[in-house]
Design a protein around this motif. Structure first.
Motif, mmCIF file in Angstrom:
data_model
loop_
_atom_site.group_PDB
_atom_site.id
_atom_site.type_symbol
_atom_site.label_atom_id
_atom_site.label_comp_id
_atom_site.label_asym_id
_atom_site.label_seq_id
_atom_site.Cartn_x
_atom_site.Cartn_y
_atom_site.Cartn_z
ATOM 1 N N GLY A 1 6.378 -35.622 -19.444
ATOM 2 C CA GLY A 1 4.986 -35.249 -19.228
ATOM 3 C C GLY A 1 4.346 -34.663 -20.473
ATOM 4 O O GLY A 1 3.198 -34.987 -20.808
ATOM 5 N N ALA A 2 5.070 -33.796 -21.198
ATOM 6 C CA ALA A 2 4.534 -33.218 -22.435
ATOM 7 C C ALA A 2 4.333 -34.299 -23.495
ATOM 8 O O ALA A 2 3.340 -34.279 -24.238
ATOM 9 C CB ALA A 2 5.476 -32.137 -22.948
ATOM 10 N N TRP A 3 5.272 -35.263 -23.549
ATOM 11 C CA TRP A 3 5.159 -36.358 -24.523
ATOM 12 C C TRP A 3 3.918 -37.207 -24.240
ATOM 13 O O TRP A 3 3.160 -37.547 -25.157
ATOM 14 C CB TRP A 3 6.419 -37.212 -24.475
ATOM 15 C CG TRP A 3 6.527 -38.203 -25.594
ATOM 16 C CD1 TRP A 3 7.114 -38.019 -26.800
ATOM 17 C CD2 TRP A 3 6.006 -39.549 -25.597
ATOM 18 N NE1 TRP A 3 6.996 -39.158 -27.573
ATOM 19 C CE2 TRP A 3 6.317 -40.115 -26.852
ATOM 20 C CE3 TRP A 3 5.318 -40.315 -24.670
ATOM 21 C CZ2 TRP A 3 5.972 -41.408 -27.190
ATOM 22 C CZ3 TRP A 3 4.956 -41.611 -25.007
ATOM 23 C CH2 TRP A 3 5.284 -42.149 -26.256
ATOM 24 N N LEU A 4 3.694 -37.551 -22.981
ATOM 25 C CA LEU A 4 2.524 -38.353 -22.614
ATOM 26 C C LEU A 4 1.230 -37.579 -22.855
ATOM 27 O O LEU A 4 0.231 -38.152 -23.296
ATOM 28 C CB LEU A 4 2.617 -38.769 -21.151
ATOM 29 C CG LEU A 4 3.695 -39.806 -20.809
ATOM 30 C CD1 LEU A 4 3.767 -40.024 -19.299
ATOM 31 C CD2 LEU A 4 3.419 -41.129 -21.525
ATOM 32 N N LEU A 5 1.259 -36.281 -22.560
ATOM 33 C CA LEU A 5 0.080 -35.450 -22.769
ATOM 34 C C LEU A 5 -0.364 -35.476 -24.223
ATOM 35 O O LEU A 5 -1.567 -35.516 -24.520
ATOM 36 C CB LEU A 5 0.388 -34.013 -22.336
ATOM 37 C CG LEU A 5 -0.688 -32.960 -22.629
ATOM 38 C CD1 LEU A 5 -1.931 -33.225 -21.804
ATOM 39 C CD2 LEU A 5 -0.155 -31.559 -22.365
ATOM 40 N N CYS A 6 0.583 -35.471 -25.148
ATOM 41 C CA CYS A 6 0.251 -35.473 -26.577
ATOM 42 C C CYS A 6 0.021 -36.880 -27.119
ATOM 43 O O CYS A 6 -0.755 -37.055 -28.071
ATOM 44 C CB CYS A 6 1.371 -34.797 -27.370
ATOM 45 S SG CYS A 6 1.603 -33.049 -26.981
ATOM 46 N N PHE B 1 6.206 -34.708 -34.800
ATOM 47 C CA PHE B 1 5.154 -35.690 -35.114
ATOM 48 C C PHE B 1 3.819 -35.281 -34.501
ATOM 49 O O PHE B 1 2.766 -35.353 -35.148
ATOM 50 C CB PHE B 1 5.556 -37.071 -34.617
ATOM 51 C CG PHE B 1 4.411 -38.044 -34.550
ATOM 52 C CD1 PHE B 1 3.896 -38.603 -35.709
ATOM 53 C CD2 PHE B 1 3.821 -38.370 -33.332
ATOM 54 C CE1 PHE B 1 2.823 -39.490 -35.653
ATOM 55 C CE2 PHE B 1 2.750 -39.244 -33.271
ATOM 56 C CZ PHE B 1 2.251 -39.813 -34.437
ATOM 57 N N PHE B 2 3.853 -34.845 -33.251
ATOM 58 C CA PHE B 2 2.613 -34.495 -32.564
ATOM 59 C C PHE B 2 1.923 -33.294 -33.204
ATOM 60 O O PHE B 2 0.693 -33.165 -33.098
ATOM 61 C CB PHE B 2 2.894 -34.217 -31.088
ATOM 62 C CG PHE B 2 3.274 -35.439 -30.305
ATOM 63 C CD1 PHE B 2 2.537 -36.604 -30.406
ATOM 64 C CD2 PHE B 2 4.384 -35.431 -29.466
ATOM 65 C CE1 PHE B 2 2.886 -37.737 -29.688
ATOM 66 C CE2 PHE B 2 4.741 -36.554 -28.748
ATOM 67 C CZ PHE B 2 3.991 -37.719 -28.863
ATOM 68 N N GLU B 3 2.673 -32.405 -33.854
ATOM 69 C CA GLU B 3 2.060 -31.237 -34.482
ATOM 70 C C GLU B 3 0.955 -31.634 -35.447
ATOM 71 O O GLU B 3 -0.098 -31.001 -35.490
ATOM 72 C CB GLU B 3 3.120 -30.403 -35.201
ATOM 73 C CG GLU B 3 3.989 -29.583 -34.275
ATOM 74 C CD GLU B 3 5.011 -28.757 -35.021
ATOM 75 O OE1 GLU B 3 5.547 -27.800 -34.449
ATOM 76 O OE2 GLU B 3 5.282 -29.077 -36.209
ATOM 77 N N TRP B 4 1.186 -32.693 -36.230
ATOM 78 C CA TRP B 4 0.144 -33.161 -37.142
ATOM 79 C C TRP B 4 -0.542 -34.425 -36.640
ATOM 80 O O TRP B 4 -1.700 -34.684 -36.970
ATOM 81 C CB TRP B 4 0.719 -33.406 -38.535
ATOM 82 C CG TRP B 4 1.717 -34.529 -38.606
ATOM 83 C CD1 TRP B 4 3.067 -34.438 -38.493
ATOM 84 C CD2 TRP B 4 1.434 -35.911 -38.811
ATOM 85 N NE1 TRP B 4 3.646 -35.687 -38.607
ATOM 86 C CE2 TRP B 4 2.664 -36.601 -38.807
ATOM 87 C CE3 TRP B 4 0.268 -36.640 -38.997
ATOM 88 C CZ2 TRP B 4 2.745 -37.981 -38.984
ATOM 89 C CZ3 TRP B 4 0.348 -38.017 -39.165
ATOM 90 C CH2 TRP B 4 1.576 -38.670 -39.166
ATOM 91 N N GLY B 5 0.154 -35.225 -35.821
ATOM 92 C CA GLY B 5 -0.446 -36.457 -35.313
ATOM 93 C C GLY B 5 -1.658 -36.215 -34.427
ATOM 94 O O GLY B 5 -2.574 -37.051 -34.373
ATOM 95 N N THR C 1 -2.804 -29.665 -25.302
ATOM 96 C CA THR C 1 -1.941 -30.183 -26.365
ATOM 97 C C THR C 1 -1.469 -29.064 -27.289
ATOM 98 O O THR C 1 -0.319 -29.076 -27.749
ATOM 99 C CB THR C 1 -2.679 -31.257 -27.177
ATOM 100 O OG1 THR C 1 -3.960 -30.750 -27.598
ATOM 101 C CG2 THR C 1 -2.911 -32.513 -26.341
ATOM 102 N N ALA C 2 -2.351 -28.096 -27.572
ATOM 103 C CA ALA C 2 -1.944 -26.964 -28.410
ATOM 104 C C ALA C 2 -0.845 -26.153 -27.732
ATOM 105 O O ALA C 2 0.136 -25.748 -28.377
ATOM 106 C CB ALA C 2 -3.151 -26.075 -28.708
#
Length: 537
Positions: free
Chosen positions: A284-289, A81-85, A67-68
């Motif tokens: 894929g990146a969206w689902l991963l996060c 959003f994922f950066e802090w979510g 995720t990082a």
């Protein structure tokens, strides 16, 4: 003042010295107990703890590292959003997630009941979540933010620019990730894994609720069930040794997290942009996060809300609001007092190091190191380390009444909290002092300001935000703390964490939902602080 502060810091080492001192009384009876442990329970405790630790280490490394890398090196819809979510599961204690998933996935839970109704299947559709594999999954979902946060910081500082340079040299995406990003993030991964494993080994709530045979649950079983303080101390020393190794590993990895950067390199890093993903790679990146947030925070909160709603609707007495207020007041009082005391001690230590120079004063340096090591000591070890010296003192000086003072009042709990969490406050205040230029001190002294006036008029205003952040972090940690509180709390002084554990242990998950949600709500405070700091960065 320095000697008084040093003496107080030495008092914070008493729990660890109490555990290690139990080996000095190794007589024939104690040797028989140790031999019996080696032949019976100790191998099982050690194997379960080792299997749990290795599995959690692999899990948090994969989830946190992936995720990082996704949010640092690539650009895709929802990345902001994922950066802090991805920090949200940090607010979910593992034992609270265990209560939620047990209700949702157990044989009589809503999911299995619904699936059996529509499919006509009989019996359990999957293994019981209250098992070692279930605990591994829960720990990974709740603790991966440690790895994510450190790895993201390392990759954001240098990863994007170096990945761009590798692309210009003709390296493909997979090669760039394998040969540039992964080596760059390796120290951060090691530090994050060590922190996650310290939390895993210190856990008692999940292990006790799931019936696991780990070192931590073995300590409490030896002390509370078998009434064997020597066995409990020996198990605690084994756990302390494992945590000391992890602390050494984390310090070593943290020392390798610093990278030199020239001015031109900093400009190139600022101008570099993450690689934009489209189509299936972006999905894929969206689902991963999204999956770690969904499974580690959203679903447990929804399950707890459902349990609380059912309790309010179908329980004749409704929600225990009156008792909830009492539990909350106890928790708030203990957390508030602990935050004030730990921040005060940390402030004094940080100020003395500033005005005297910690490097030139070995006594001060040793005091600061003692305090900073406290966070690595599990709550189970602290509790046993406090009770052992108290029992010894009660045998030799019964007139002092120290056991009644420490366990019959909140004094013992506050002492345990200071041992455990003073390092958190000290780290925050040391970071605050690092941002104050020494030239300000020199200018104030040249103008005739005393040390007292220097602190009150120069340091205090500049340290206000750091002190507040330290107090909030300690406050939240105390609200979530379970092992030491479970043993040392005085009569009729149950906290939200203790009540949630006891209700869940009695299979009263509906009643446990309200205090569990309150703990999660308080746990959002450091997440908000971290997300704001990341946005400013």
């Amino acid at each position: 003042m320095l000697r008084l502060v040093t003496l107080f810091c030495l008092l914070l080492t008493v729990p660890v010295l109490g555990i290690l001192g139990s080996w000095l009384a190794l007589d024939a009876q104690a040797l028989d107990i140790l031999n019996h442990q080696l032949q019976t329970v100790l191998p099982e405790y050690a194997w379960s703890s080792l299997l749990l630790s290795v599995s959690v280490a692999l899990g948090v490394a994969l989830v946190g590292g992936a995720t990082a890398a996704a949010v640092s090196l690539f650009d895709f819809p929802g990345r902001r959003f994922f950066e802090w979510g991805l920090l949200l599961p940090m607010a979910m204690p593992a034992y609270v997630a265990a209560y939620a998933y047990t209700d949702a996935l157990q044989f009589s839970g809503p999911l299995q009941t619904w699936l059996r109704a529509i499919s006509g299947a009989q019996g359990a559709l999957w293994p019981d979540v209250r098992s070692l594999p279930g605990a591994i999954v829960l720990f990974v979902l709740c603790l991966y933010p440690y790895v994510y946060l450190l790895a993201r910081t390392a990759l954001t500082e240098r990863g994007v620019a170096l990945m761009e340079a590798a692309r210009m040299l003709g390296a493909g995406t997979l090669r760039r990730v394998r040969e540039v990003a992964l080596p760059l993030a390796r120290p951060a991964l090691a530090a994050g894994i060590a922190l996650a494993l310290m939390e895993t080994l210190a856990d008692y709530g999940v292990g006790a609720y799931f019936g696991l045979t780990t070192l931590t649950t073995g300590i409490y079983k030896a002390w509370l069930v078998m009434n064997d303080k020597i066995a409990a101390a020996q198990l605690a020393s084994v756990l302390l040794l494992a945590v000391a190794f992890l602390l050494w590993l984390e310090r070593r990895a943290q020392a390798r997290l610093r990278f030199a950067s020239s001015r031109s390199g900093a400009l190139n890093a600022a101008e570099a942009r993450p690689l934009r993903l489209q189509g299936w790679p972006a999905l894929g990146a969206w689902l991963l996060c999204a999956l770690p947030i969904l499974l580690g925070f959203v679903l447990p909160v929804l399950v707890l809300l459902r349990l609380m709603w059912q309790e309010a609707q179908y329980n004749e007495l409704g929600l225990p609001l009156e008792r909830f207020v009492q539990w909350s007041l106890v928790s708030l009082k203990l957390a508030g007092l602990a935050a004030v005391l730990t921040v005060a001690l940390a402030l004094v230590l940080a100020w003395l190091a500033r005005v005297r120079g910690a490097g030139r004063d070995p006594l001060l340096q040793a005091s600061s190191r003692i305090v900073s090591l406290g966070y690595a000591v599990p709550g189970a070890v602290i509790a046993i380390g406090i009770l052992l010296p108290l029992g010894w003192m009660q045998q030799h000086w019964p007139a002092l009444g120290l056991p009644a003072l420490m366990t019959g009042t909140a004094l013992g709990l506050l002492y345990a909290y200071m041992v455990r969490f003073s390092g958190v406050a000290l780290q925050s205040l040391e970071a605050g002092y690092a941002r104050i230029s020494p030239t300000m001190d020199e200018t104030a002294r040249m103008l005739g300001a005393s040390r007292r006036r220097l602190f009150l008029e120069v340091h205090a205003p500049l340290l206000a935000r750091s002190a507040l952040a330290a107090a909030l972090l300690v406050f939240v940690d105390v609200m979530k703390e379970l092992p030491a509180t479970l043993v040392l709390r005085p009569f009729n002084s149950d906290t939200l964490a203790v009540v949630a554990y006891q209700l869940a242990r009695d299979e009263r998950l509906g009643e446990a939902a309200l205090p569990s949600l309150a703990i999660v709500l308080v746990g959002l405070i450091p997440v908000i602080l971290l997300s704001r700091a990341m946005r400013r960065g």
